[in-house]
Design an enzyme around this catalytic site. Structure first.
Site, PDB file in Angstrom:
ATOM      1  N   SER A 146       4.757  10.151 -11.675  1.00  0.00           N
ATOM      2  CA  SER A 146       4.218   8.822 -11.385  1.00  0.00           C
ATOM      3  C   SER A 146       2.814   8.933 -10.793  1.00  0.00           C
ATOM      4  O   SER A 146       2.592   9.680  -9.843  1.00  0.00           O
ATOM      5  CB  SER A 146       5.117   8.079 -10.398  1.00  0.00           C
ATOM      6  OG  SER A 146       6.328   7.712 -10.991  1.00  0.00           O
ATOM      7  N   HIS A 202       3.707   2.344  -5.944  1.00  0.00           N
ATOM      8  CA  HIS A 202       5.006   2.752  -5.388  1.00  0.00           C
ATOM      9  C   HIS A 202       4.978   4.181  -4.849  1.00  0.00           C
ATOM     10  O   HIS A 202       5.837   4.552  -4.053  1.00  0.00           O
ATOM     11  CB  HIS A 202       6.120   2.582  -6.430  1.00  0.00           C
ATOM     12  CG  HIS A 202       6.164   3.625  -7.500  1.00  0.00           C
ATOM     13  ND1 HIS A 202       5.652   3.420  -8.763  1.00  0.00           N
ATOM     14  CD2 HIS A 202       6.666   4.882  -7.507  1.00  0.00           C
ATOM     15  CE1 HIS A 202       5.841   4.495  -9.498  1.00  0.00           C
ATOM     16  NE2 HIS A 202       6.456   5.404  -8.760  1.00  0.00           N
ATOM     17  N   ASP A 249       1.300  -2.119 -10.080  1.00  0.00           N
ATOM     18  CA  ASP A 249       1.746  -0.795  -9.639  1.00  0.00           C
ATOM     19  C   ASP A 249       0.599   0.212  -9.632  1.00  0.00           C
ATOM     20  O   ASP A 249       0.783   1.380  -9.971  1.00  0.00           O
ATOM     21  CB  ASP A 249       2.898  -0.277 -10.496  1.00  0.00           C
ATOM     22  CG  ASP A 249       3.623   0.897  -9.819  1.00  0.00           C
ATOM     23  OD1 ASP A 249       3.573   0.990  -8.582  1.00  0.00           O
ATOM     24  OD2 ASP A 249       4.205   1.737 -10.534  1.00  0.00           O
ATOM     25  N   GLY A 290       0.778 -21.324  -3.128  1.00  0.00           N
ATOM     26  CA  GLY A 290       1.514 -21.433  -1.876  1.00  0.00           C
ATOM     27  C   GLY A 290       2.800 -22.214  -2.015  1.00  0.00           C
ATOM     28  O   GLY A 290       3.050 -23.157  -1.251  1.00  0.00           O
TER      29      GLY A 290
END
Length: 336
Positions: free
Chosen positions: A183, A77, A107, A236
């Site tokens: 972060s 992020h 992340d 899918g």
């Protein structure tokens, strides 16, 4: 005759000296870690295109150099939709950088700065962590180099939602205070080994921080180096959670009470080729029960790419086993 001293409150000679020694030992441990790891921690400044506004919005965070040729671990992020990236070393030296690969599901992101023989820090073993052990968070929030905070590991095996909605599991919870910009910075143990990459804080909570464990990073980094993303088993399909008819659940000994309903199948996808249809209720994969989309993600994450898997569905009241040959992709399930 003086009154007796209450139990537990005796003024034992040397108590103050012992406390001071313990505090000195704690301080020395933190100082050693900061001296060893601090030079490997960088600030990450990101230029991002703002849809509909033109120009750029500057974001950023922290990162940690894990190889001397400039490879840096940070959060997905932090660098999401990055146009330009500049990292700044602990001594203030700016270096241009590029995105090598990202994985929204954990992340994590890997970027590379243009530099050689850079200070780096080793990834530790997060499997041996214990609740209560010392944790040191280092970052460069808001441009302040080597901001340090300490705490303890307060819980292991937590789960968080990633940016793509997927559940991030085995997350470390700790009490080292984090600030905006932390972060992507490392969480480090008392020996200077990276045990996690700090990823989130809860805004209204006191002293709760989360880190992606080092063992997860060890699995993700080789994939990012090789492919720029993490390849996962891919069906899918688009799906949603649906309660199971109690009679059907009892008849097939299904304990979850819920199933994953297929609402779309992508043309030519592994699911479509295997005969999975819209309306099918997925109740198991490789005999492992599926009661939620998180269950489906978790099981598929443990499957080897391009190895057949058995998907068990309920269709028209009948239980059917279908063999699916999944392929690798960065996204396996669309959630409705």
């Amino acid at each position: 005759m003086p009154p007796p001293t209450p139990a537990g409150h005796a003024d034992t000679p040397g108590t103050e000296e012992s406390d001071a020694e313990l505090l000195d030992a704690y301080s020395r441990a933190v100082i050693r870690v900061v001296e060893a790891v601090g030079p490997a921690v960088v600030s990450v400044a990101v230029g991002k295109q703002v849809p509909g506004h033109g120009g750029q919005q500057i974001g950023g965070g922290s990162g940690v150099i894990v190889a001397p040729d400039g490879y840096i671990l940070t959060n997905d992020h932090v660098v999401h939709r990055a146009g330009t990236i500049e990292v700044r070393l602990a001594d203030g030296t700016p270096l241009p950088a590029r995105v090598v690969g990202t994985d929204p599901a954990t992340d994590l992101a890997l970027i590379q700065a243009k530099g050689n023989d850079l200070a780096c820090a080793p990834l530790g073993d997060s499997r041996s962590l214990a609740v209560g052990q010392l944790a040191i968070a280092i970052g460069n929030p808001l441009g302040f180099q080597s901001t340090v905070s300490t705490g303890v590991l307060s819980a292991l095996g937590r789960a968080l939602r990633g940016r793509d909605g997927r559940l991030i599991e085995d997350v470390i919870q700790h009490t080292a205070p984090l600030n905006p910009g932390n972060s992507g910075g490392p969480l480090v143990d008392s020996r200077g080994r990276i045990i996690g990459i700090n990823t989130a804080i809860i805004a209204l909570a006191q002293g709760i921080g989360f880190s992606i464990p080092a063992d997860t990073a060890k699995r993700v980094v080789p994939e990012l180096l090789a492919y720029g993303k993490v390849k996962r088993a891919h069906l899918g399909i688009g799906c949603q959670i649906r309660p199971l008819n109690p009679g059907v659940a009892a008849g097939y000994n299904l304990n979850a009470g819920y199933a994953v309903e297929v609402v779309t199948t992508n043309p030519g996808s592994p699911a479509a080729r295997a005969g999975i249809r819209v309306g099918d209720l997925i109740v198991a994969v490789n005999s492992l029960p599926v009661g939620s989309i998180d269950d489906l993600h978790r099981i598929l994450a443990g499957c080897l790419i391009e190895e057949p898997v058995t998907v068990t569905v309920i269709r028209g009241g009948r239980r059917i086993d279908l063999t699916v040959n999944p392929i690798g992709t960065d996204r396996s399930i669309a959630v409705r």
